[in-house]
Design a protein around this motif. Structure first.
Motif, PDB file in Angstrom:
ATOM      1  N   SER A  81       0.810  -1.220   0.000  1.00 31.32           N
ATOM      2  CA  SER A  81       0.000   0.000   0.000  1.00 31.32           C
ATOM      3  C   SER A  81       0.844   1.271   0.000  1.00 31.32           C
ATOM      4  N   ASP A  82       2.179   1.154   0.074  1.00 33.70           N
ATOM      5  CA  ASP A  82       3.052   2.330   0.053  1.00 33.70           C
ATOM      6  C   ASP A  82       3.109   2.919  -1.354  1.00 33.70           C
ATOM      7  N   PRO A  83       2.991   4.259  -1.480  1.00 28.67           N
ATOM      8  CA  PRO A  83       3.150   4.864  -2.798  1.00 28.67           C
ATOM      9  C   PRO A  83       4.498   4.474  -3.423  1.00 28.67           C
ATOM     10  N   GLY A  84       4.470   4.102  -4.673  1.00 29.38           N
ATOM     11  CA  GLY A  84       5.674   3.671  -5.378  1.00 29.38           C
ATOM     12  C   GLY A  84       5.912   2.177  -5.313  1.00 29.38           C
ATOM     13  N   ALA A  85       5.194   1.477  -4.439  1.00 29.91           N
ATOM     14  CA  ALA A  85       5.341   0.022  -4.359  1.00 29.91           C
ATOM     15  C   ALA A  85       4.777  -0.605  -5.632  1.00 29.91           C
ATOM     16  N   CYS A  86       5.412  -1.648  -6.092  1.00 28.14           N
ATOM     17  CA  CYS A  86       4.969  -2.353  -7.299  1.00 28.14           C
ATOM     18  C   CYS A  86       4.745  -3.820  -6.964  1.00 28.14           C
ATOM     19  N   HIS A  87       3.994  -4.471  -7.815  1.00 33.77           N
ATOM     20  CA  HIS A  87       3.895  -5.924  -7.726  1.00 33.77           C
ATOM     21  C   HIS A  87       3.940  -6.493  -9.134  1.00 33.77           C
ATOM     22  N   LEU A  88       4.277  -7.755  -9.204  1.00 36.84           N
ATOM     23  CA  LEU A  88       4.366  -8.485 -10.455  1.00 36.84           C
ATOM     24  C   LEU A  88       3.191  -9.453 -10.497  1.00 36.84           C
ATOM     25  N   ALA A  89       2.428  -9.464 -11.567  1.00 35.87           N
ATOM     26  CA  ALA A  89       1.300 -10.389 -11.700  1.00 35.87           C
ATOM     27  C   ALA A  89       1.618 -11.403 -12.790  1.00 35.87           C
ATOM     28  N   ILE A  90       1.478 -12.669 -12.443  1.00 34.78           N
ATOM     29  CA  ILE A  90       1.784 -13.767 -13.362  1.00 34.78           C
ATOM     30  C   ILE A  90       0.532 -14.622 -13.528  1.00 34.78           C
ATOM     31  N   SER A  91       0.165 -14.899 -14.777  1.00 39.97           N
ATOM     32  CA  SER A  91      -0.976 -15.769 -15.065  1.00 39.97           C
ATOM     33  C   SER A  91      -0.609 -17.217 -14.792  1.00 39.97           C
ATOM     34  N   VAL A  92      -1.535 -17.945 -14.205  1.00 40.65           N
ATOM     35  CA  VAL A  92      -1.361 -19.378 -13.976  1.00 40.65           C
ATOM     36  C   VAL A  92      -2.613 -20.102 -14.458  1.00 40.65           C
ATOM     37  N   ASP A  93      -2.455 -21.367 -14.829  1.00 39.48           N
ATOM     38  CA  ASP A  93      -3.589 -22.168 -15.297  1.00 39.48           C
ATOM     39  C   ASP A  93      -4.420 -22.709 -14.142  1.00 39.48           C
ATOM     40  N   ASP A  94      -3.763 -23.061 -13.040  1.00 43.83           N
ATOM     41  CA  ASP A  94      -4.453 -23.663 -11.890  1.00 43.83           C
ATOM     42  C   ASP A  94      -3.946 -22.986 -10.624  1.00 43.83           C
ATOM     43  N   ILE A  95      -4.663 -21.969 -10.182  1.00 43.62           N
ATOM     44  CA  ILE A  95      -4.203 -21.173  -9.044  1.00 43.62           C
ATOM     45  C   ILE A  95      -4.185 -21.987  -7.750  1.00 43.62           C
ATOM     46  N   ASP A  96      -5.143 -22.899  -7.600  1.00 41.29           N
ATOM     47  CA  ASP A  96      -5.186 -23.682  -6.365  1.00 41.29           C
ATOM     48  C   ASP A  96      -3.985 -24.619  -6.259  1.00 41.29           C
ATOM     49  N   ALA A  97      -3.630 -25.295  -7.345  1.00 39.65           N
ATOM     50  CA  ALA A  97      -2.470 -26.183  -7.333  1.00 39.65           C
ATOM     51  C   ALA A  97      -1.180 -25.384  -7.134  1.00 39.65           C
ATOM     52  N   THR A  98      -1.078 -24.219  -7.780  1.00 43.71           N
ATOM     53  CA  THR A  98       0.112 -23.383  -7.623  1.00 43.71           C
ATOM     54  C   THR A  98       0.220 -22.880  -6.187  1.00 43.71           C
ATOM     55  N   TYR A  99      -0.893 -22.429  -5.623  1.00 41.89           N
ATOM     56  CA  TYR A  99      -0.925 -21.964  -4.239  1.00 41.89           C
ATOM     57  C   TYR A  99      -0.485 -23.071  -3.285  1.00 41.89           C
ATOM     58  N   GLU A 100      -1.010 -24.272  -3.461  1.00 43.56           N
ATOM     59  CA  GLU A 100      -0.647 -25.397  -2.594  1.00 43.56           C
ATOM     60  C   GLU A 100       0.846 -25.720  -2.714  1.00 43.56           C
ATOM     61  N   ARG A 101       1.390 -25.684  -3.930  1.00 40.80           N
ATOM     62  CA  ARG A 101       2.824 -25.942  -4.137  1.00 40.80           C
ATOM     63  C   ARG A 101       3.662 -24.904  -3.396  1.00 40.80           C
ATOM     64  N   LEU A 102       3.276 -23.632  -3.486  1.00 37.67           N
ATOM     65  CA  LEU A 102       4.006 -22.565  -2.792  1.00 37.67           C
ATOM     66  C   LEU A 102       3.889 -22.712  -1.280  1.00 37.67           C
ATOM     67  N   GLU A 103       2.712 -23.035  -0.798  1.00 37.50           N
ATOM     68  CA  GLU A 103       2.516 -23.238   0.646  1.00 37.50           C
ATOM     69  C   GLU A 103       3.408 -24.378   1.159  1.00 37.50           C
ATOM     70  N   ARG A 104       3.434 -25.490   0.428  1.00 37.79           N
ATOM     71  CA  ARG A 104       4.279 -26.637   0.839  1.00 37.79           C
ATOM     72  C   ARG A 104       5.755 -26.256   0.877  1.00 37.79           C
TER      73      ARG A 104
END
Length: 147
Positions: A81-104
């Protein structure tokens, strides 16, 4: 005339550690890698040298990871939320599987995947989640709705 977004570059503390995240966990392919190249002329930082990895994004763009081997700065501490902060957005085919992989793998996530509504035609029905790369960069994962 502007032709579009060419690439996104992120300065990292440890290139190999960042490649474990972007290549190992998210599956991006390394297009090219350069080690300890002079960077003073382009950056304006006296004596700067960098190691660089260019990662292919499926749409033809490049994610450039840069580790300064000389002339390195200090880590940023900022909130999304800081002014000047950026984020990178990446498309994924299966967000739930990707999320679970990152969590593990112990990756920091800021939420669970959510489905957007009342966000406008570009976003309605998309599923998104914010995660954090090894250097604290916010990486949004986006799964677009099925056509």
């Amino acid at each position: 005339m502007i032709g579009g977004l060419h690439h996104v570059g992120i300065t990292v503390a440890d290139l190999d550690r960042s490649l474990e995240f972007y290549r190992g966990l998210l599956g991006l392919h390394i297009e090219a890698r350069a080690v300890d190249v002079p960077a003073e002329e382009v950056t304006g930082i006296p004596g700067a040298r960098c190691s660089i990895a260019d990662l292919d994004l499926p749409d033809g763009r490049v994610l450039e990871l840069i580790q300064y081997t000389a002339g390195a700065g200090r880590p940023l501490t900022q909130r999304t939320s800081d002014p000047g902060a950026c984020h990178l957005a990446i498309s994924v085919d299966d967000i739930d599987a990707t999320y679970e992989r990152l969590e593990r793998a112990g990756v920091t996530t800021r939420s669970q995947p959510i489905t957007l509504a009342d966000s406008g035609p570009r976003w309605d029905g998309s599923r998104v989640v914010y995660t954090v790369d090894p250097d604290g960069v916010t990486v949004e994962l986006v799964q677009l709705p099925s056509a």
